[in-house]
Design a protein around this motif. Structure first.
Motif, PDB file in Angstrom:
ATOM      1  N   VAL A  60       0.549  24.586   1.347  1.00 51.27           N
ATOM      2  CA  VAL A  60       1.399  23.594   2.017  1.00 51.27           C
ATOM      3  C   VAL A  60       1.865  24.166   3.354  1.00 51.27           C
ATOM      4  O   VAL A  60       1.861  25.373   3.573  1.00 51.27           O
ATOM      5  CB  VAL A  60       2.613  23.210   1.138  1.00 51.27           C
ATOM      6  CG1 VAL A  60       2.163  22.481  -0.112  1.00 51.27           C
ATOM      7  CG2 VAL A  60       3.432  24.451   0.769  1.00 51.27           C
ATOM      8  N   VAL A  61       2.256  23.252   4.249  1.00 52.30           N
ATOM      9  CA  VAL A  61       2.664  23.659   5.594  1.00 52.30           C
ATOM     10  C   VAL A  61       4.055  23.129   5.878  1.00 52.30           C
ATOM     11  O   VAL A  61       4.508  22.149   5.252  1.00 52.30           O
ATOM     12  CB  VAL A  61       1.670  23.132   6.647  1.00 52.30           C
ATOM     13  CG1 VAL A  61       0.312  23.763   6.473  1.00 52.30           C
ATOM     14  CG2 VAL A  61       1.575  21.616   6.599  1.00 52.30           C
ATOM     15  N   PRO A  62       4.793  23.778   6.800  1.00 49.89           N
ATOM     16  CA  PRO A  62       6.130  23.305   7.150  1.00 49.89           C
ATOM     17  C   PRO A  62       6.111  21.841   7.584  1.00 49.89           C
ATOM     18  O   PRO A  62       5.224  21.394   8.317  1.00 49.89           O
ATOM     19  CB  PRO A  62       6.532  24.227   8.306  1.00 49.89           C
ATOM     20  CG  PRO A  62       5.758  25.481   8.062  1.00 49.89           C
ATOM     21  CD  PRO A  62       4.455  25.031   7.509  1.00 49.89           C
ATOM     22  N   GLY A  63       7.103  21.088   7.107  1.00 49.30           N
ATOM     23  CA  GLY A  63       7.213  19.669   7.425  1.00 49.30           C
ATOM     24  C   GLY A  63       6.525  18.764   6.430  1.00 49.30           C
ATOM     25  O   GLY A  63       6.746  17.546   6.432  1.00 49.30           O
ATOM     26  N   GLN A  64       5.701  19.324   5.562  1.00 48.47           N
ATOM     27  CA  GLN A  64       4.971  18.518   4.584  1.00 48.47           C
ATOM     28  C   GLN A  64       5.888  18.129   3.424  1.00 48.47           C
ATOM     29  O   GLN A  64       6.665  18.923   2.925  1.00 48.47           O
ATOM     30  CB  GLN A  64       3.768  19.299   4.064  1.00 48.47           C
ATOM     31  CG  GLN A  64       2.930  18.561   3.032  1.00 48.47           C
ATOM     32  CD  GLN A  64       1.742  19.384   2.578  1.00 48.47           C
ATOM     33  OE1 GLN A  64       1.364  20.361   3.219  1.00 48.47           O
ATOM     34  NE2 GLN A  64       1.138  18.981   1.480  1.00 48.47           N
ATOM     35  N   THR A  65       5.786  16.877   2.992  1.00 51.98           N
ATOM     36  CA  THR A  65       6.536  16.407   1.826  1.00 51.98           C
ATOM     37  C   THR A  65       5.822  16.862   0.563  1.00 51.98           C
ATOM     38  O   THR A  65       4.598  16.708   0.443  1.00 51.98           O
ATOM     39  CB  THR A  65       6.659  14.884   1.836  1.00 51.98           C
ATOM     40  OG1 THR A  65       7.345  14.484   3.026  1.00 51.98           O
ATOM     41  CG2 THR A  65       7.451  14.395   0.631  1.00 51.98           C
ATOM     42  N   VAL A  66       6.561  17.434  -0.360  1.00 52.02           N
ATOM     43  CA  VAL A  66       5.986  17.953  -1.600  1.00 52.02           C
ATOM     44  C   VAL A  66       6.810  17.491  -2.787  1.00 52.02           C
ATOM     45  O   VAL A  66       7.935  16.997  -2.649  1.00 52.02           O
ATOM     46  CB  VAL A  66       5.927  19.504  -1.579  1.00 52.02           C
ATOM     47  CG1 VAL A  66       4.975  20.006  -0.519  1.00 52.02           C
ATOM     48  CG2 VAL A  66       7.318  20.093  -1.381  1.00 52.02           C
ATOM     49  N   LYS A  67       6.217  17.645  -3.947  1.00 48.13           N
ATOM     50  CA  LYS A  67       6.908  17.343  -5.200  1.00 48.13           C
ATOM     51  C   LYS A  67       7.244  18.673  -5.880  1.00 48.13           C
ATOM     52  O   LYS A  67       6.346  19.350  -6.396  1.00 48.13           O
ATOM     53  CB  LYS A  67       6.032  16.492  -6.110  1.00 48.13           C
ATOM     54  CG  LYS A  67       6.700  16.122  -7.431  1.00 48.13           C
ATOM     55  CD  LYS A  67       5.794  15.270  -8.279  1.00 48.13           C
ATOM     56  CE  LYS A  67       6.457  14.905  -9.609  1.00 48.13           C
ATOM     57  NZ  LYS A  67       5.554  14.089 -10.467  1.00 48.13           N
ATOM     58  N   PRO A  68       8.518  19.111  -5.865  1.00 51.29           N
ATOM     59  CA  PRO A  68       8.872  20.406  -6.471  1.00 51.29           C
ATOM     60  C   PRO A  68       8.931  20.329  -7.989  1.00 51.29           C
ATOM     61  O   PRO A  68       9.524  19.407  -8.560  1.00 51.29           O
ATOM     62  CB  PRO A  68      10.253  20.696  -5.888  1.00 51.29           C
ATOM     63  CG  PRO A  68      10.817  19.365  -5.545  1.00 51.29           C
ATOM     64  CD  PRO A  68       9.675  18.456  -5.210  1.00 51.29           C
ATOM     65  N   ILE A  69       8.281  21.282  -8.628  1.00 54.26           N
ATOM     66  CA  ILE A  69       8.311  21.403 -10.085  1.00 54.26           C
ATOM     67  C   ILE A  69       9.000  22.717 -10.431  1.00 54.26           C
ATOM     68  O   ILE A  69       8.590  23.772  -9.960  1.00 54.26           O
ATOM     69  CB  ILE A  69       6.892  21.403 -10.685  1.00 54.26           C
ATOM     70  CG1 ILE A  69       6.106  20.172 -10.219  1.00 54.26           C
ATOM     71  CG2 ILE A  69       6.946  21.469 -12.202  1.00 54.26           C
ATOM     72  CD1 ILE A  69       6.694  18.854 -10.649  1.00 54.26           C
ATOM     73  N   GLN A  70      10.060  22.632 -11.230  1.00 56.27           N
ATOM     74  CA  GLN A  70      10.815  23.834 -11.558  1.00 56.27           C
ATOM     75  C   GLN A  70       9.978  24.797 -12.399  1.00 56.27           C
ATOM     76  O   GLN A  70       9.337  24.404 -13.365  1.00 56.27           O
ATOM     77  CB  GLN A  70      12.092  23.471 -12.330  1.00 56.27           C
ATOM     78  CG  GLN A  70      13.172  22.851 -11.487  1.00 56.27           C
ATOM     79  CD  GLN A  70      13.725  23.843 -10.484  1.00 56.27           C
ATOM     80  OE1 GLN A  70      13.829  25.029 -10.765  1.00 56.27           O
ATOM     81  NE2 GLN A  70      14.080  23.327  -9.298  1.00 56.27           N
ATOM     82  N   SER A  71       9.971  26.077 -11.982  1.00 59.11           N
ATOM     83  CA  SER A  71       9.270  27.104 -12.738  1.00 59.11           C
ATOM     84  C   SER A  71      10.032  27.424 -14.018  1.00 59.11           C
ATOM     85  O   SER A  71      11.268  27.375 -14.057  1.00 59.11           O
ATOM     86  CB  SER A  71       9.126  28.381 -11.899  1.00 59.11           C
ATOM     87  OG  SER A  71       8.377  28.141 -10.746  1.00 59.11           O
ATOM     88  N   GLU A  72       9.284  27.765 -15.040  1.00 64.02           N
ATOM     89  CA  GLU A  72       9.902  28.138 -16.309  1.00 64.02           C
ATOM     90  C   GLU A  72      10.266  29.611 -16.269  1.00 64.02           C
ATOM     91  O   GLU A  72       9.502  30.438 -15.792  1.00 64.02           O
ATOM     92  CB  GLU A  72       8.947  27.867 -17.464  1.00 64.02           C
ATOM     93  CG  GLU A  72       8.613  26.390 -17.632  1.00 64.02           C
ATOM     94  CD  GLU A  72       7.662  26.159 -18.797  1.00 64.02           C
ATOM     95  OE1 GLU A  72       7.303  27.168 -19.448  1.00 64.02           O
ATOM     96  OE2 GLU A  72       7.289  25.006 -19.038  1.00 64.02           O
TER      97      GLU A  72
END
Length: 364
Positions: free
Chosen positions: A347-359
């Motif tokens: 991913v690159v700065p400014g990109q919209t992402v879907k964060p998934i919490q790490s276990e």
């Protein structure tokens, strides 16, 4: 026409119609759902949002410590030598004994030294009588001041000889120059020694010193007077102080010699032991992360990637406080962050992402 041929023609027509209907009803190539590649704008009518693994972290107070391996050494060491000639008459200490300043370590034979003192004392008495008489005659006008000055000079000379005789007599006693430990004994009873012969080796172990070397980077955080802790082989820890840092680096190693001084009243810390010097440095708010999480900007800046409140990627430069093969302590970040732990390279700065919490809490 045979019935079987008619049936075959009908089946062929039905198949051709079915295939043609699929081609006509399918979407164009430009209407396909495209995958959102890092750093590229969407080219399709539907855009997938990249998923990344993140951890919500809060900065910790890092109590960093500079560790320097060193070796203990005596704060002072002196070879006690004879100050006169003579035969060793007695040895009053042995190796390993703790001695006090002025304590007699051994004695030389008196020989005629005592007689010389007696003779010098009698000469002083004689010269004193002569001077008194000359002074009295001068005051009455029967003697010149020159004769009185000669008598006074003879008296002072006799006193000097007496002092020298007494010093020579006292030099038969070999004494400790300071509190310490007898590290070695180089003579035995009956040996004849001359002036300057080394007889005993005395070391001062209280305080004791630990010598080590600082790198250029460590020099930025250490100064004379800094409190430190010495860890000995038995895991014993003793508090002390940095008392010396070299003004110039070693030309070969480019390191700076340093000394730590610590109390050793019972002399249980010996010279030549390996010790670890722990020097606390300034507290910092920091994050403990795996080296694999680091990212590199186009201009070579080292940092990490985080997800902001708008679910967009941000690249944040870091301050490196401590570097080990297993983990890093980094700073220069907000007090709370959503750190990307997996997928940061895609991913690159400014990109919209879907964060998934790490276990779990692992950053690996």
């Amino acid at each position: 026409m045979k019935k079987s041929i008619i049936i075959a023609i009908v089946i062929a027509v039905i198949a051709a119609v079915w295939v043609a209907s699929g081609v006509i009803g399918s979407p164009k190539a430009t209407d396909k759902i495209t995958e959102n590649k890092p750093g590229s704008a969407p080219t399709g009518t539907v855009l997938d949002i990249a998923e990344v693994r993140v951890q919500n972290l809060t900065a910790q107070v890092m109590n960093d410590v500079i560790e320097v391996t060193g070796r203990t050494q005596a704060s002072r060491q002196v070879k006690v030598s004879s100050e006169t000639d003579g035969q060793v008459a007695s040895i009053q200490v042995k190796k390993g004994d703790i001695v006090q300043k002025g304590q007699i370590l051994g004695k030389l034979g008196i020989r005629d030294r005592s007689a010389r003192v007696t003779e010098a004392e009698q000469l002083v008495n004689q010269r004193q009588i002569q001077f008194n008489a000359a002074k009295e005659l001068t005051e009455k006008g029967f003697n010149s001041r020159v004769r009185m000055a000669e008598a006074q000079a003879q008296l002072e000379s006799a006193k000097a000889q007496l002092k020298m005789a007494r010093v020579e007599l006292s030099n038969i006693n070999i004494t400790a120059p300071f509190d310490g430990v007898v590290n070695d004994q180089m003579v035995e009873i009956g040996d004849y020694v001359s002036k300057g012969t080394q007889m005993f080796d005395i070391v001062d172990l209280n305080p004791i010193e630990i010598t080590g070397f600082l790198t250029e980077k460590q020099m930025e955080h250490v100064a004379e007077g800094t409190e430190a802790i010495a860890e000995l082989l038995a895991r014993e820890e003793v508090k002390g102080q940095i008392t010396f840092i070299a003004a110039a680096a070693n030309s070969e190693t480019r390191t700076f010699a340093m000394e730590m001084t610590l109390p050793n009243a019972d002399y249980h810390i010996k010279e030549g032991l390996t010790a670890k010097i722990k020097i606390p440095v300034q507290e910092n708010k920091a994050y403990k992360i795996s080296p694999s999480i680091l990212s590199l900007a186009d201009d070579g800046t080292v940092g990490v990637k985080i997800v902001n409140a708008e679910s967009k990627v941000e690249f944040v430069p870091i301050d490196l406080f401590k570097d080990t093969p297993e983990y890093l302590w980094i700073g220069g970040l907000p007090d709370t962050i959503q750190l990307i732990t997996v997928g940061q390279e895609f991913v690159v700065p400014g990109q919209t992402v879907k964060p998934i919490q790490s276990e779990g809490k692992s950053l690996l």
